[in-house]
Design an enzyme around this catalytic site. Structure first.
Site, PDB file in Angstrom:
ATOM      1  N   LYS A   1       1.940  -3.370   7.194  1.00  0.00           N
ATOM      2  CA  LYS A   1       2.012  -3.623   5.750  1.00  0.00           C
ATOM      3  C   LYS A   1       3.460  -3.655   5.257  1.00  0.00           C
ATOM      4  O   LYS A   1       3.789  -4.377   4.327  1.00  0.00           O
ATOM      5  CB  LYS A   1       1.232  -2.547   4.991  1.00  0.00           C
ATOM      6  CG  LYS A   1      -0.269  -2.811   4.914  1.00  0.00           C
ATOM      7  CD  LYS A   1      -0.588  -3.933   3.928  1.00  0.00           C
ATOM      8  CE  LYS A   1      -2.079  -4.185   3.832  1.00  0.00           C
ATOM      9  NZ  LYS A   1      -2.412  -5.333   2.982  1.00  0.00           N
TER      10      LYS A   1
ATOM     11  N   TYR B   1      -1.115   0.326  10.857  1.00  0.00           N
ATOM     12  CA  TYR B   1      -1.455  -0.366   9.605  1.00  0.00           C
ATOM     13  C   TYR B   1      -0.287  -0.296   8.619  1.00  0.00           C
ATOM     14  O   TYR B   1       0.138  -1.316   8.057  1.00  0.00           O
ATOM     15  CB  TYR B   1      -2.708   0.274   8.994  1.00  0.00           C
ATOM     16  CG  TYR B   1      -2.971  -0.122   7.557  1.00  0.00           C
ATOM     17  CD1 TYR B   1      -3.534  -1.356   7.242  1.00  0.00           C
ATOM     18  CD2 TYR B   1      -2.664   0.748   6.504  1.00  0.00           C
ATOM     19  CE1 TYR B   1      -3.780  -1.713   5.919  1.00  0.00           C
ATOM     20  CE2 TYR B   1      -2.907   0.402   5.188  1.00  0.00           C
ATOM     21  CZ  TYR B   1      -3.468  -0.834   4.896  1.00  0.00           C
ATOM     22  OH  TYR B   1      -3.709  -1.179   3.587  1.00  0.00           O
TER      23      TYR B   1
ATOM     24  N   GLU C   1       0.242   3.624   1.844  1.00  0.00           N
ATOM     25  CA  GLU C   1       0.380   4.034   3.258  1.00  0.00           C
ATOM     26  C   GLU C   1       1.803   3.786   3.762  1.00  0.00           C
ATOM     27  O   GLU C   1       2.209   4.365   4.770  1.00  0.00           O
ATOM     28  CB  GLU C   1      -0.599   3.251   4.138  1.00  0.00           C
ATOM     29  CG  GLU C   1      -1.934   3.937   4.368  1.00  0.00           C
ATOM     30  CD  GLU C   1      -1.845   5.131   5.331  1.00  0.00           C
ATOM     31  OE1 GLU C   1      -2.412   6.188   4.995  1.00  0.00           O
ATOM     32  OE2 GLU C   1      -1.221   5.002   6.395  1.00  0.00           O
TER      33      GLU C   1
ATOM     34  N   THR D   1       0.796  -1.226   0.000  1.00  0.00           N
ATOM     35  CA  THR D   1       0.000   0.000   0.000  1.00  0.00           C
ATOM     36  C   THR D   1       0.829   1.277   0.000  1.00  0.00           C
ATOM     37  O   THR D   1       1.929   1.315   0.560  1.00  0.00           O
ATOM     38  CB  THR D   1      -0.911   0.025   1.255  1.00  0.00           C
ATOM     39  OG1 THR D   1      -1.457   1.346   1.414  1.00  0.00           O
ATOM     40  CG2 THR D   1      -0.160  -0.314   2.526  1.00  0.00           C
TER      41      THR D   1
HETATM   42  P1  NAP Z   1     -11.373  -4.566   2.773  1.00  0.00           P
HETATM   43  O1  NAP Z   1     -12.587  -4.253   1.946  1.00  0.00           O
HETATM   44  O2  NAP Z   1     -11.251  -3.946   4.105  1.00  0.00           O
HETATM   45  O3  NAP Z   1     -11.267  -6.144   2.909  1.00  0.00           O
HETATM   46  C1  NAP Z   1     -10.421  -6.734   3.855  1.00  0.00           C
HETATM   47  C2  NAP Z   1     -10.645  -8.228   3.826  1.00  0.00           C
HETATM   48  O4  NAP Z   1      -9.764  -8.846   4.772  1.00  0.00           O
HETATM   49  C3  NAP Z   1     -12.070  -8.670   4.213  1.00  0.00           C
HETATM   50  O5  NAP Z   1     -12.478  -9.664   3.315  1.00  0.00           O
HETATM   51  C4  NAP Z   1     -11.878  -9.241   5.606  1.00  0.00           C
HETATM   52  O6  NAP Z   1     -12.789 -10.268   5.929  1.00  0.00           O
HETATM   53  C5  NAP Z   1     -10.491  -9.864   5.441  1.00  0.00           C
HETATM   54  N1  NAP Z   1      -9.896 -10.204   6.723  1.00  0.00           N
HETATM   55  C6  NAP Z   1      -9.702  -9.378   7.795  1.00  0.00           C
HETATM   56  N2  NAP Z   1      -9.166 -10.072   8.809  1.00  0.00           N
HETATM   57  C7  NAP Z   1      -9.000 -11.350   8.387  1.00  0.00           C
HETATM   58  C8  NAP Z   1      -8.499 -12.527   9.003  1.00  0.00           C
HETATM   59  N3  NAP Z   1      -8.047 -12.564  10.252  1.00  0.00           N
HETATM   60  N4  NAP Z   1      -8.486 -13.672   8.262  1.00  0.00           N
HETATM   61  C9  NAP Z   1      -8.950 -13.679   6.987  1.00  0.00           C
HETATM   62  N5  NAP Z   1      -9.439 -12.583   6.360  1.00  0.00           N
HETATM   63  C10 NAP Z   1      -9.465 -11.431   7.050  1.00  0.00           C
HETATM   64  O7  NAP Z   1     -10.052  -4.173   1.948  1.00  0.00           O
HETATM   65  P2  NAP Z   1      -9.894  -3.833   0.391  1.00  0.00           P
HETATM   66  O8  NAP Z   1     -10.154  -2.379   0.203  1.00  0.00           O
HETATM   67  O9  NAP Z   1     -10.606  -4.834  -0.412  1.00  0.00           O
HETATM   68  O10 NAP Z   1      -8.324  -4.011   0.233  1.00  0.00           O
HETATM   69  C11 NAP Z   1      -7.768  -5.282  -0.084  1.00  0.00           C
HETATM   70  C12 NAP Z   1      -6.321  -5.305   0.383  1.00  0.00           C
HETATM   71  O11 NAP Z   1      -5.586  -4.280  -0.285  1.00  0.00           O
HETATM   72  C13 NAP Z   1      -6.116  -5.064   1.867  1.00  0.00           C
HETATM   73  O12 NAP Z   1      -5.026  -5.851   2.272  1.00  0.00           O
HETATM   74  C14 NAP Z   1      -5.762  -3.592   1.942  1.00  0.00           C
HETATM   75  O13 NAP Z   1      -4.999  -3.327   3.091  1.00  0.00           O
HETATM   76  C15 NAP Z   1      -4.973  -3.423   0.675  1.00  0.00           C
HETATM   77  N6  NAP Z   1      -4.999  -2.096   0.073  1.00  0.00           N
HETATM   78  C16 NAP Z   1      -6.195  -1.487  -0.165  1.00  0.00           C
HETATM   79  C17 NAP Z   1      -6.214  -0.254  -0.782  1.00  0.00           C
HETATM   80  C18 NAP Z   1      -7.513   0.449  -1.066  1.00  0.00           C
HETATM   81  O14 NAP Z   1      -7.483   1.659  -1.333  1.00  0.00           O
HETATM   82  N7  NAP Z   1      -8.647  -0.243  -1.064  1.00  0.00           N
HETATM   83  C19 NAP Z   1      -5.007   0.362  -1.170  1.00  0.00           C
HETATM   84  C20 NAP Z   1      -3.817  -0.310  -0.918  1.00  0.00           C
HETATM   85  C21 NAP Z   1      -3.815  -1.559  -0.316  1.00  0.00           C
HETATM   86  P3  NAP Z   1     -14.069 -10.045   6.925  1.00  0.00           P
HETATM   87  O15 NAP Z   1     -15.214  -9.789   6.005  1.00  0.00           O
HETATM   88  O16 NAP Z   1     -14.161 -11.330   7.625  1.00  0.00           O
HETATM   89  O17 NAP Z   1     -13.738  -8.881   7.812  1.00  0.00           O
HETATM   90  N1  GDD Z   2     -12.094   6.939   7.227  1.00  0.00           N
HETATM   91  C1  GDD Z   2     -12.262   8.258   7.401  1.00  0.00           C
HETATM   92  N2  GDD Z   2     -13.395   8.706   8.043  1.00  0.00           N
HETATM   93  N3  GDD Z   2     -11.304   9.092   6.968  1.00  0.00           N
HETATM   94  C2  GDD Z   2     -11.503  10.414   7.125  1.00  0.00           C
HETATM   95  C3  GDD Z   2     -12.652  10.933   7.752  1.00  0.00           C
HETATM   96  C4  GDD Z   2     -13.639  10.032   8.235  1.00  0.00           C
HETATM   97  O1  GDD Z   2     -14.659  10.405   8.798  1.00  0.00           O
HETATM   98  N4  GDD Z   2     -12.547  12.293   7.758  1.00  0.00           N
HETATM   99  C5  GDD Z   2     -11.406  12.606   7.170  1.00  0.00           C
HETATM  100  N5  GDD Z   2     -10.742  11.476   6.788  1.00  0.00           N
HETATM  101  C6  GDD Z   2      -9.443  11.412   6.118  1.00  0.00           C
HETATM  102  C7  GDD Z   2      -8.421  10.499   6.799  1.00  0.00           C
HETATM  103  O2  GDD Z   2      -7.831  11.142   7.927  1.00  0.00           O
HETATM  104  C8  GDD Z   2      -7.448  10.291   5.637  1.00  0.00           C
HETATM  105  O3  GDD Z   2      -6.555  11.375   5.549  1.00  0.00           O
HETATM  106  C9  GDD Z   2      -8.348  10.328   4.390  1.00  0.00           C
HETATM  107  O4  GDD Z   2      -9.606  10.870   4.827  1.00  0.00           O
HETATM  108  C10 GDD Z   2      -8.598   8.966   3.751  1.00  0.00           C
HETATM  109  O5  GDD Z   2      -9.025   8.067   4.771  1.00  0.00           O
HETATM  110  P1  GDD Z   2      -9.575   6.608   4.394  1.00  0.00           P
HETATM  111  O6  GDD Z   2     -10.652   6.712   3.383  1.00  0.00           O
HETATM  112  O7  GDD Z   2      -9.876   5.927   5.688  1.00  0.00           O
HETATM  113  O8  GDD Z   2      -8.352   5.943   3.630  1.00  0.00           O
HETATM  114  P2  GDD Z   2      -6.799   5.886   3.971  1.00  0.00           P
HETATM  115  O9  GDD Z   2      -6.106   6.727   2.929  1.00  0.00           O
HETATM  116  O10 GDD Z   2      -6.513   6.188   5.380  1.00  0.00           O
HETATM  117  O11 GDD Z   2      -6.478   4.347   3.727  1.00  0.00           O
HETATM  118  C11 GDD Z   2      -6.980   3.668   2.568  1.00  0.00           C
HETATM  119  O12 GDD Z   2      -6.037   3.756   1.519  1.00  0.00           O
HETATM  120  C12 GDD Z   2      -4.785   3.090   1.781  1.00  0.00           C
HETATM  121  C13 GDD Z   2      -3.899   3.319   0.564  1.00  0.00           C
HETATM  122  O13 GDD Z   2      -3.308   4.576   0.637  1.00  0.00           O
HETATM  123  C14 GDD Z   2      -7.263   2.226   2.971  1.00  0.00           C
HETATM  124  O14 GDD Z   2      -7.933   1.590   1.916  1.00  0.00           O
HETATM  125  C15 GDD Z   2      -5.978   1.468   3.245  1.00  0.00           C
HETATM  126  O15 GDD Z   2      -6.286   0.088   3.449  1.00  0.00           O
HETATM  127  C16 GDD Z   2      -5.063   1.634   2.030  1.00  0.00           C
HETATM  128  O16 GDD Z   2      -3.854   0.930   2.220  1.00  0.00           O
END
Ligand code: NAP
Ligand code: GDD
Length: 330
Positions: A158, A154, A128, A126
């Site tokens: 990661k 987190y 992050e 990520t």
């Molecule tokens: P998500 O919607 O939060 O999905 C996370 C998944 O992990 C869910 O299916 C959850 O299952 C599963 N999980 C959590 N704890 C577990 C455990 N102990 N054993 C098995 N499964 C478990 O995340 P996403 O947005 O699809 O992201 C997918 C991956 O990419 C994550 O690793 C995230 O950190 C990474 N990532 C995401 C982004 C983004 O912007 N979306 C960017 C960079 C990296 P439950 O339903 O059981 O909770």
């Molecule tokens: N969640 C959330 N809720 N974020 C908020 C809020 C709120 O009410 N208000 C402001 N924010 C700001 C957070 O402080 C952050 O700066 C930004 O919105 C984005 O927050 P998120 O949407 O929670 O995403 P993230 O950037 O912290 O993390 C996501 O992206 C990562 C990749 O850069 C997640 O998907 C991570 O799993 C992923 O790795």
């Protein structure tokens, strides 16, 4: 013979899109589901009946060994994690166990079952891990050689997952790749992430079910893309002859304020300020102020490019939430 893929995190946003993509490509898709009463099981059984669900948990090595034995995968996509950055500050240990050590558990399950030479592995790394600080941030965006400086439990977990994946590549010759993905969103985004929290609230405000939304810091900037585009990049990484690390990003960055402007515009509101209150509950002890990625390597080597732009993404998410809220009773 059809290729077999095993996905951890099948119930998450990316798990949904990836399962759909792999099914379209003719794969046999296996997905790991945890917990004895996971309500998402029914949703997958109804919406994605082609997914073969296996009960396992990233913290339970024996269950992962069993899962790998059952699926006999050609490709393993490790998407499972505690993925909410805010949550990780209050739950750092479980984040380390799942998001960090869970990666090691999957890699070891593959090795124990003799799959290190046959199964290709994708780790969900990520942006992050970069932290968004001035000293390590190139003007044209983070690339695969940028310095890491994670700013949350987190991000730190990661980074362990990232390096242990590279270590297994170097130590055991595994075809193990890390996708360093910048934020990607869409209709399947979890409701606690800021984009979906906003589009859900905008839909409710539009339908008179809610009168405001409470958010934290509105100044951070993110490089937001569409999740459907990003799973294509994951798949392409595992089709390369050699494993590697790749940034997937749009190359644009926007503030949360800009997201709010476009989302409220969709319901005919030009000034969102009266509808947004700031609540310290949603502020983080350490913030990532800006994320901007440089996807040049993925574009060149994988031929990958995002299809949906920022405005298209916001429109898609607001429309989806209005559709959902319109069908629900008040
Ligand atoms: P998500 O919607 O939060 O999905 C996370 C998944 O992990 C869910 O299916 C959850 O299952 C599963 N999980 C959590 N704890 C577990 C455990 N102990 N054993 C098995 N499964 C478990 O995340 P996403 O947005 O699809 O992201 C997918 C991956 O990419 C994550 O690793 C995230 O950190 C990474 N990532 C995401 C982004 C983004 O912007 N979306 C960017 C960079 C990296 P439950 O339903 O059981 O909770
Ligand atoms: N969640 C959330 N809720 N974020 C908020 C809020 C709120 O009410 N208000 C402001 N924010 C700001 C957070 O402080 C952050 O700066 C930004 O919105 C984005 O927050 P998120 O949407 O929670 O995403 P993230 O950037 O912290 O993390 C996501 O992206 C990562 C990749 O850069 C997640 O998907 C991570 O799993 C992923 O790795």
């Amino acid at each position: 013979m059809a290729k077999r893929a095993l996905i951890t995190g099948i119930t998450g946003q990316d798990g949904y899109h990836l399962a759909e993509l792999l099914n379209e490509k003719g794969y046999e898709v296996y997905g790991i589901i945890r917990g004895q009463e996971n309500p998402k099981r029914l949703v997958i059984e109804q919406e994605q009946p082609y997914v073969k669900l296996i009960e396992a948990d990233l913290t339970d090595m024996t269950s992962l060994v069993r899962a790998v034995k059952t699926a006999q995968p050609d490709e393993v996509y490790n998407l499972g994690a505690i993925s909410n950055v805010g949550f990780s500050f209050n739950n750092p240990q479980v984040t380390a166990d799942i998001t960090g050590k869970g990666v090691l558990n999957v890699l070891e399950a593959i090795r124990i079952t003799g799959g290190e030479k046959t199964a290709r592995f994708y780790q969900a790394s990520t942006s992050e891990m970069f932290g968004g600080l001035d000293y390590n941030r190139p003007g044209d965006g983070y690339d695969e050689n940028s310095l890491f400086h994670p700013r949350s439990p987190y991000g730190v977990a990661k980074l362990y997952g990232h390096w242990i994946t590279k270590n297994y590549r170097e130590s055991y010759g595994m075809h193990a790749s890390c996708g360093i993905l910048f934020n990607h969103e869409g209709p399947h985004r979890g409701i606690s992430f800021v984009t979906r929290k906003i589009t859900d609230a905008v839909a409710r405000i539009h339908l008179g079910k809610q009168d405001h939304i409470e958010l934290g810091n509105l100044d951070p900037k993110r490089d937001w893309g569409y999740a459907g585009d990003y799973v294509e990049g994951m798949w392409r990484m595992l089709q390369q002859d050699k494993p590697g690390d790749y940034i997937l990003a749009t190359g644009e960055t926007h503030t949360i304020g800009e997201f709010l402007t476009l989302a409220f515009k969709e319901i005919g509101i030009d000034d969102w300020k009266p509808y947004v209150k700031q609540n310290p509950l949603y502020m983080r002890p350490a913030e990532v102020d800006i994320l901007l990625g440089n996807p040049a390597k993925a574009e060149k080597v994988l031929g990958w490019k995002r299809q949906v732009d920022f405005e298209g993404l916001v429109k898609m998410m607001v429309k989806n939430d209005i559709d959902i809220q319109s069908k629900l009773a008040n």
